[in-house]
Design a protein around this motif. Structure first.
Motif, PDB file in Angstrom:
ATOM      1  N   TRP A 260       0.813  -1.208   0.000  1.00  0.00           N
ATOM      2  CA  TRP A 260       0.000   0.000   0.000  1.00  0.00           C
ATOM      3  C   TRP A 260       0.850   1.263   0.000  1.00  0.00           C
ATOM      4  N   ALA A 261       2.079   1.158   0.517  1.00  0.00           N
ATOM      5  CA  ALA A 261       2.965   2.327   0.524  1.00  0.00           C
ATOM      6  C   ALA A 261       3.354   2.741  -0.891  1.00  0.00           C
ATOM      7  N   GLU A 262       3.252   1.823  -1.861  1.00  0.00           N
ATOM      8  CA  GLU A 262       3.599   2.138  -3.242  1.00  0.00           C
ATOM      9  C   GLU A 262       2.436   2.800  -3.991  1.00  0.00           C
ATOM     10  N   ILE A 263       1.261   2.741  -3.414  1.00  0.00           N
ATOM     11  CA  ILE A 263       0.048   3.218  -4.081  1.00  0.00           C
ATOM     12  C   ILE A 263      -0.308   4.630  -3.609  1.00  0.00           C
ATOM     13  N   ASP A 264      -0.512   5.538  -4.560  1.00  0.00           N
ATOM     14  CA  ASP A 264      -1.026   6.884  -4.262  1.00  0.00           C
ATOM     15  C   ASP A 264      -2.416   6.970  -4.878  1.00  0.00           C
ATOM     16  N   MET A 265      -3.422   6.740  -4.050  1.00  0.00           N
ATOM     17  CA  MET A 265      -4.795   6.716  -4.562  1.00  0.00           C
ATOM     18  C   MET A 265      -5.214   8.078  -5.099  1.00  0.00           C
ATOM     19  N   ASP A 266      -4.804   9.154  -4.442  1.00  0.00           N
ATOM     20  CA  ASP A 266      -5.193  10.498  -4.874  1.00  0.00           C
ATOM     21  C   ASP A 266      -4.618  10.836  -6.243  1.00  0.00           C
ATOM     22  N   ALA A 267      -3.357  10.458  -6.452  1.00  0.00           N
ATOM     23  CA  ALA A 267      -2.700  10.751  -7.727  1.00  0.00           C
ATOM     24  C   ALA A 267      -2.987   9.679  -8.778  1.00  0.00           C
ATOM     25  N   GLY A 268      -3.618   8.597  -8.360  1.00  0.00           N
ATOM     26  CA  GLY A 268      -3.857   7.508  -9.302  1.00  0.00           C
ATOM     27  C   GLY A 268      -2.547   6.949  -9.832  1.00  0.00           C
ATOM     28  N   LEU A 269      -1.625   6.610  -8.903  1.00  0.00           N
ATOM     29  CA  LEU A 269      -0.276   6.225  -9.311  1.00  0.00           C
ATOM     30  C   LEU A 269       0.249   5.082  -8.446  1.00  0.00           C
ATOM     31  N   TRP A 270       0.844   4.125  -9.105  1.00  0.00           N
ATOM     32  CA  TRP A 270       1.525   3.012  -8.430  1.00  0.00           C
ATOM     33  C   TRP A 270       3.004   3.114  -8.785  1.00  0.00           C
ATOM     34  N   THR A 271       3.854   3.389  -7.810  1.00  0.00           N
ATOM     35  CA  THR A 271       5.293   3.534  -8.047  1.00  0.00           C
ATOM     36  C   THR A 271       6.015   2.301  -7.521  1.00  0.00           C
ATOM     37  N   ILE A 272       6.562   1.517  -8.435  1.00  0.00           N
ATOM     38  CA  ILE A 272       7.251   0.281  -8.061  1.00  0.00           C
ATOM     39  C   ILE A 272       8.741   0.601  -7.908  1.00  0.00           C
ATOM     40  N   PRO A 273       9.327   0.364  -6.739  1.00  0.00           N
ATOM     41  CA  PRO A 273      10.743   0.698  -6.537  1.00  0.00           C
ATOM     42  C   PRO A 273      11.666  -0.144  -7.406  1.00  0.00           C
ATOM     43  N   ALA A 274      12.831   0.393  -7.668  1.00  0.00           N
ATOM     44  CA  ALA A 274      13.798  -0.278  -8.545  1.00  0.00           C
ATOM     45  C   ALA A 274      14.132  -1.680  -8.062  1.00  0.00           C
ATOM     46  N   ALA A 275      14.193  -1.856  -6.749  1.00  0.00           N
ATOM     47  CA  ALA A 275      14.584  -3.155  -6.192  1.00  0.00           C
ATOM     48  C   ALA A 275      13.619  -4.268  -6.585  1.00  0.00           C
ATOM     49  N   MET A 277      11.959  -4.302  -9.560  1.00  0.00           N
ATOM     50  CA  MET A 277      11.799  -4.328 -11.008  1.00  0.00           C
ATOM     51  C   MET A 277      12.871  -5.170 -11.672  1.00  0.00           C
ATOM     52  N   LYS A 278      12.502  -5.839 -12.737  1.00  0.00           N
ATOM     53  CA  LYS A 278      13.445  -6.680 -13.474  1.00  0.00           C
ATOM     54  C   LYS A 278      14.606  -5.865 -14.016  1.00  0.00           C
ATOM     55  N   ALA A 279      14.328  -4.661 -14.509  1.00  0.00           N
ATOM     56  CA  ALA A 279      15.369  -3.806 -15.085  1.00  0.00           C
ATOM     57  C   ALA A 279      16.090  -2.966 -14.041  1.00  0.00           C
ATOM     58  N   LYS A 280      15.715  -3.132 -12.766  1.00  0.00           N
ATOM     59  CA  LYS A 280      16.353  -2.403 -11.672  1.00  0.00           C
ATOM     60  C   LYS A 280      16.197  -0.891 -11.809  1.00  0.00           C
ATOM     61  N   ARG A 281      15.065  -0.452 -12.367  1.00  0.00           N
ATOM     62  CA  ARG A 281      14.752   0.969 -12.448  1.00  0.00           C
ATOM     63  C   ARG A 281      13.335   1.178 -11.931  1.00  0.00           C
ATOM     64  N   GLU A 282      13.124   2.268 -11.216  1.00  0.00           N
ATOM     65  CA  GLU A 282      11.784   2.582 -10.719  1.00  0.00           C
ATOM     66  C   GLU A 282      10.808   2.677 -11.889  1.00  0.00           C
ATOM     67  N   HIS A 283       9.619   2.183 -11.667  1.00  0.00           N
ATOM     68  CA  HIS A 283       8.612   2.197 -12.737  1.00  0.00           C
ATOM     69  C   HIS A 283       7.305   2.748 -12.188  1.00  0.00           C
ATOM     70  N   ARG A 284       6.733   3.716 -12.902  1.00  0.00           N
ATOM     71  CA  ARG A 284       5.461   4.318 -12.502  1.00  0.00           C
ATOM     72  C   ARG A 284       4.341   3.750 -13.371  1.00  0.00           C
ATOM     73  N   VAL A 285       3.288   3.317 -12.699  1.00  0.00           N
ATOM     74  CA  VAL A 285       2.135   2.754 -13.400  1.00  0.00           C
ATOM     75  C   VAL A 285       0.927   3.660 -13.168  1.00  0.00           C
ATOM     76  N   PRO A 286       0.362   4.248 -14.232  1.00  0.00           N
ATOM     77  CA  PRO A 286      -0.847   5.074 -14.060  1.00  0.00           C
ATOM     78  C   PRO A 286      -2.033   4.167 -13.754  1.00  0.00           C
ATOM     79  N   LEU A 287      -2.762   4.489 -12.702  1.00  0.00           N
ATOM     80  CA  LEU A 287      -3.910   3.685 -12.304  1.00  0.00           C
ATOM     81  C   LEU A 287      -5.191   4.288 -12.869  1.00  0.00           C
ATOM     82  N   THR A 288      -5.889   3.515 -13.648  1.00  0.00           N
ATOM     83  CA  THR A 288      -7.133   3.964 -14.274  1.00  0.00           C
ATOM     84  C   THR A 288      -8.266   3.941 -13.249  1.00  0.00           C
TER      85      THR A 288
END
Length: 423
Positions: A260-275, A277-288
């Protein structure tokens, strides 16, 4: 016969009973103890020091054999070497070598313990170990690593090299890594029998020549709406995780490990930390809106930070999402329908294949390649191109994922042209 050599006869060896040393010449003596035991002793002088070396009892070493042994030892002494010291050194080496014996299974344990910090996460470590346990351990597990040869490695690889090429290729690299560690640690010597270049490459066909890349079975675009409707009717945390995975076109591990710490419900954003991720880079997912509604409806489990927790509060297992798709397929076939099959391979679709379905949809609807690839968290362009690309197209991808969600529900997208690159 040299003078003074071979003085004893076989009969004398048998009949001597008085305690003492009886010379056969050349340093060889029959030793009779006060307890009426008989053995052979070789006496010699080296570096000014006279010593006696036991050769063994007469019931294990005949007179002829004792003479042969004594002749060999005289050559050692003639070279100025001490045969007792050499024997002790040989015994020490044998003991050391015995202590250095290790099985392949033990080598796996020790290798993983040393490499603990190099794995991306616990899942990666378990996958690494599982591959070896499943394919290599039944053949190599109880073998001394020092005795494992190329033919042994081939017995591990050949059964799956053509059918599960990507898995077998990874397996080969992992066996090579374990044996490489065993060599450096002193448990084996010589070439690594699992090495590819200049070794197995000459005996096995190239992976690319025997199988296409092991693409995961995907849903056809025609089946997507019906499948997604069926999924939404299913209950349970695993079904909701699979629905969220579909809407976000994410990997199973990314969804199962979401907190839940990765989820920003107000911004509609899921930020997955680099650790994570397969590519070892932070990835932002827009939540519809559909993804946010799904999240709002989820129960919060006390004591668990996971968005999609298992029954006991930990993360869902790797097989939980696959099980949902498998049950959906079984329900279809039970009704006499073909079910949800990959149109190319004819195999039942799996969770990871949904990303391929998304990619097919993006291509069919004219979505710009880079935007589709960024949505899938793939590496796009060269290092230079990535350095100059400051934007991850978040807002454009938000509109893209809304259109994808519409496609999942069988609703027609209003405008796909907006997703093309400007020309």
């Amino acid at each position: 016969m040299a003078k003074g050599i071979h003085r004893l006869s076989a009969a004398e060896v048998r009949t001597k009973t008085d305690p003492g040393h009886y010379s056969d010449g050349g340093g060889l003596y029959l030793q009779v103890s006060q307890f009426d035991t008989k053995s052979w002793v070789f006496k010699f002088t080296v570096n000014g020091r006279t010593r006696g070396m036991g050769l063994g009892p007469i019931h294990t070493l005949t007179l002829a054999e004792a003479r042969t042994k004594a002749a060999d030892l005289r050559k050692v002494v003639a070279d100025g070497r001490d045969p007792i010291e050499e024997r002790n050194a040989a015994r020490l080496k044998a003991a050391t070598d015995a202590a250095k014996t290790i099985t392949f299974n033990d080598a796996i344990e020790k290798y993983l313990a040393k490499k603990e910090g190099e794995f991306r996460n616990d899942k990666h470590r378990k996958q690494w170990r599982s591959t070896l346990d499943t394919y290599a351990a039944p053949i190599l597990g109880k073998m001394n690593v020092a005795h494992i040869g190329m033919q042994d490695v081939l017995r591990v690889l050949e059964p799956s090299w053509s059918e599960k090429t990507e898995t077998a290729s990874r397996l080969r690299g992992r066996v090579e890594a374990v044996l490489s560690w065993a060599t450096v640690a002193g448990f084996r010597t010589g070439d690594n029998p699992a090495r590819w270049t200049g070794n197995l490459k000459e005996l096995l066909p190239k992976p690319s020549a025997v199988a296409e890349k092991d693409n995961q079975p995907a849903l056809s675009l025609a089946d997507l709406p019906a499948w997604f409707a069926g999924l939404r009717k299913r209950e349970g945390m695993s079904a909701r995780a699979l629905e969220f995975l579909t809407l976000c076109a994410s990997r199973s591990g990314e969804v199962r490990g979401a907190t839940w710490a990765e989820i920003d419900m107000d911004a509609g954003l899921w930020t997955i930390p680099a650790a994570r991720m397969k590519a070892k880079r932070e990835h932002r997912v827009p939540l519809t809106p559909a993804a946010l509604d799904l999240l709002r409806a989820l129960p919060r489990v006390e004591g668990s930070d996971y968005v999609f927790p298992a029954a006991r509060g930990g993360a869902l297992s790797d097989m939980s999402l696959s099980a949902v798709m498998r049950r959906m397929q079984e329900a279809e076939t039970a009704e006499g329908r073909k079910g949800w099959l990959d149109p190319r391979s004819g195999r039942p679709a799996v969770p990871h294949g949904l990303r391929s379905t998304f990619r097919d949809w993006a291509a069919e609807t004219g979505v710009a390649r880079d935007m589709a690839e960024i949505s899938l968290a793939h590496t796009v362009g060269s290092e230079v191109e990535r350095a100059y690309r400051r934007s991850d197209m978040l807002e454009r991808r938000r509109a893209l994922m809304v259109a994808w969600g519409n496609a999942c529900r069988g609703e027609r997208a209003n405008n796909v042209v907006a997703f093309r690159e400007a020309v």
